[in-house]
Design a protein around this motif. Structure first.
Motif, short mmCIF file in Angstrom:
data_model
loop_
_atom_site.label_atom_id
_atom_site.label_comp_id
_atom_site.label_asym_id
_atom_site.label_seq_id
_atom_site.Cartn_x
_atom_site.Cartn_y
_atom_site.Cartn_z
N THR A 56 0.85 -1.30 0.20
CA THR A 56 -0.16 -0.15 0.00
C THR A 56 0.73 1.95 -0.07
OG1 THR A 56 -1.93 -1.09 1.20
CG2 THR A 56 -1.98 0.87 1.29
N VAL A 57 2.19 0.70 0.48
CA VAL A 57 2.80 2.89 1.24
C VAL A 57 3.30 2.57 -0.52
CG1 VAL A 57 4.60 3.83 1.96
CG2 VAL A 57 3.36 2.47 3.23
N LEU A 58 3.74 1.53 -1.34
CA LEU A 58 4.79 1.19 -1.98
C LEU A 58 3.84 1.99 -3.69
CD1 LEU A 58 6.91 -1.45 -2.09
CD2 LEU A 58 7.76 0.59 -1.75
N LEU A 59 2.48 1.42 -3.77
CA LEU A 59 1.87 1.92 -4.96
C LEU A 59 1.10 3.69 -3.98
CD1 LEU A 59 -0.55 -1.04 -5.12
CD2 LEU A 59 1.06 0.19 -6.39
N THR A 60 0.74 3.65 -2.76
CA THR A 60 0.50 5.16 -2.52
C THR A 60 1.90 6.04 -3.22
OG1 THR A 60 -0.47 4.46 -0.45
CG2 THR A 60 0.34 7.37 -0.87
N ILE A 61 2.94 6.64 -2.79
CA ILE A 61 4.23 7.16 -3.24
C ILE A 61 3.99 7.10 -4.68
CG2 ILE A 61 6.75 6.95 -3.85
CD1 ILE A 61 6.79 5.43 -0.15
N THR A 62 4.08 5.64 -5.50
CA THR A 62 4.33 5.68 -6.77
C THR A 62 3.17 6.46 -7.66
OG1 THR A 62 5.07 3.96 -6.44
CG2 THR A 62 4.14 4.31 -8.72
N THR A 63 1.67 6.32 -6.97
CA THR A 63 1.28 7.01 -7.33
C THR A 63 0.98 8.61 -7.67
OG1 THR A 63 -0.77 5.66 -7.09
CG2 THR A 63 -1.88 8.05 -7.64
N LEU A 64 1.42 9.31 -6.25
CA LEU A 64 1.48 10.38 -5.72
C LEU A 64 3.23 11.43 -6.66
CD1 LEU A 64 2.29 10.47 -2.02
CD2 LEU A 64 0.05 11.34 -3.12
N TYR A 65 3.64 10.19 -6.54
CA TYR A 65 5.09 10.17 -8.26
C TYR A 65 4.36 11.08 -9.82
CZ TYR A 65 9.39 10.39 -10.45
OH TYR A 65 10.83 10.89 -11.01
N VAL A 66 3.53 9.45 -9.73
CA VAL A 66 3.21 10.53 -11.13
C VAL A 66 2.40 11.35 -11.02
CG1 VAL A 66 1.79 8.63 -12.80
CG2 VAL A 66 3.78 7.57 -11.78
N SER A 67 1.86 11.46 -10.39
CA SER A 67 0.63 13.45 -9.81
C SER A 67 1.42 14.17 -10.20
CB SER A 67 -0.01 12.63 -9.14
OG SER A 67 -0.82 11.02 -9.81
N ASP A 68 2.89 14.03 -9.94
CA ASP A 68 3.66 15.18 -10.05
C ASP A 68 3.28 15.71 -8.82
OD1 ASP A 68 5.19 14.99 -12.00
OD2 ASP A 68 3.27 16.06 -13.14
#
Length: 427
Positions: A56-68
């Motif tokens: 969950t943490v990794l997917l959340t970080i990835t989502t935040l990074y992709v969303s700038d």
């Protein structure tokens, strides 16, 4: 002069970072929980909660990074705190997904009937008659909402062994053993599960033998002390006299004093140990009656069912006298004697497909009394009592029935040949 200025983080920035992390983290946690549910329900694979939280943490970080929203070059304390909360959400979602998969019933493909036979080691113990011994697995469970089993009946079921045809599947063996236990011990409810080794796990409820089930409508049960005649038993019609009044009633129970005046218990006749034979043919030990269901005579307590108008009069009496009246000829015994002379056999059983085919066919079997399944004791009502002389088309699988046949051959108890086929029934 150089001076280092402290880094001041505004509370607004922290709240903003936590809010953004939770906003994306809740959706990601729900997705991880769905993955945990699918893995546990469809693939029977268990995802550890720690792994679910990290995912969950990794997917959340990835989502935040992709969303700038997250900048990898700087550390944003608000997002860091939010990601910690997101990890907790991932742990909870993963655990709840597994729990939901365990609680939901699983869809089964094909027939749910247990058609598999006994294991090879159990079949090796088949006797010359083609029957195998089914033994109790030990402990007998109880149904919720029913009274506990008596110690005598519980011990009998725990140590019991029953012989059944070895060529039947487990489902048929369970049905047949359940019918035999229900009719042999007059159980209110019974459930049987047999494993491949021929060990039976039994869940049973005792017979409904409370006093309230024996008192007719408009009558009351009254207990009083009296000199009891020898042989007094439940069901006897008596006259209870005292204080210049006489009341007619029916004995529900009679118990003599445990010890005589000299401290020695009076001898109990052989018939007293058998107890009162109720409708199902159970003994006193199994049906809940005391060992003194048949009184040996002497001072004791008797419970009598009397009309409601006479109950108060009987309670006001200090001392009563019990006189047993004649009930004349027992028509039931006369009818059974005539049937025995004609070599007819009566059995109580649960109707199965083979029994229905025999009754509706050209056999000598006739169902002269039936009632719907699961109706007995205190659950019976006037609309669900025994129905006599039913039409053959009104019979259905699972009904309890009294079946009469022309001799034991009709029930498969005697030798058979090609011209006289026998019928396998459970009773």
């Amino acid at each position: 002069m150089n001076s280092t200025l402290p880094i001041v983080i505004a509370p607004v920035e922290i709240l903003t970072g936590v809010s953004i992390a939770l906003l994306f983290g809740i959706a990601v946690a729900a997705f991880v929980g769905a993955i945990s549910f699918g893995a546990a329900y469809f693939a029977t694979e268990r995802i550890p909660s720690i792994a679910g939280g990290l995912l969950t943490v990794l997917l959340t970080i990835t989502t935040l990074y992709v969303s700038d929203i997250a900048d990898a070059s700087t550390v944003q304390p608000g997002l860091v705190l939010g990601l910690g909360s997101v990890g907790v959400l991932g742990l909870y979602a993963t655990s709840r997904g597994r729990q939901l998969a365990a609680d939901l019933p699983r869809a089964t493909a094909g027939s749910v009937e247990r058609t598999q036979p006994l294991a090879a080691d159990a079949i090796d113990a088949v006797d010359a008659m083609g029957q195998v011994t089914i033994r109790s697995s030990g402990g007998v469970r109880e149904f919720d909402g029913y009274p506990p089993l008596g110690p005598g009946l519980r011990k009998t079921l725990e140590n019991g062994a029953w012989r059944l045809p070895a060529d039947l599947p487990l489902s048929a063996l369970e049905t047949r053993l359940g019918d035999r236990l229900r009719t042999s011990y007059d159980l209110e409810a019974v459930s049987v599960a047999i494993d491949g080794r021929g060990r039976a796990s039994i869940t049973a409820a005792p017979p409904a033998s409370g006093v309230a089930t024996q008192v007719p409508d408009g009558w009351r049960a009254v207990s009083t002390r009296a000199l009891l005649p020898a042989g007094l038993a439940p069901g006897d019609a008596v006259l209870v006299s005292g204080d210049s009044m006489t009341v007619s009633g029916t004995v529900l129970s009679a118990t003599v004093d445990a010890f005589a005046a000299d401290g020695v218990r009076p001898p109990t006749p052989e018939s007293a140990s058998d107890g009162f034979q109720g409708d199902g043919g159970t003994s006193s030990a199994d049906s809940g009656h005391s060992a003194d269901a048949v009184a040996v005579g002497g001072e004791g307590c008797v419970t009598v069912a009397v009309p409601t108008t006479d109950a108060e009069t009987l309670l006001d009496a200090d001392r009563v006298r019990v006189v047993v009246t004649s009930r004349g000829t027992t028509r039931v015994f006369d009818a059974l004697s005539l049937l025995e002379r004609s070599k007819a056999v009566i059995r109580r059983m649960t109707l199965t497909e083979s029994v229905l085919d025999a009754i509706r066919g050209e056999s000598d079997l006739t169902a002269f009394a039936v009632r719907r399944p699961g109706v007995s004791g205190i659950d019976s009502t006037r609309g669900h009592e025994w129905q006599f002389e039913p039409e053959p088309d009104a019979l259905a699988i699972g009904m309890e029935a009294f079946v009469i046949g022309d001799g034991a051959m009709a029930f498969g108890d005697g030798p058979s040949n090609g011209s006289n086929p026998t019928l396998e029934v459970s009773y």
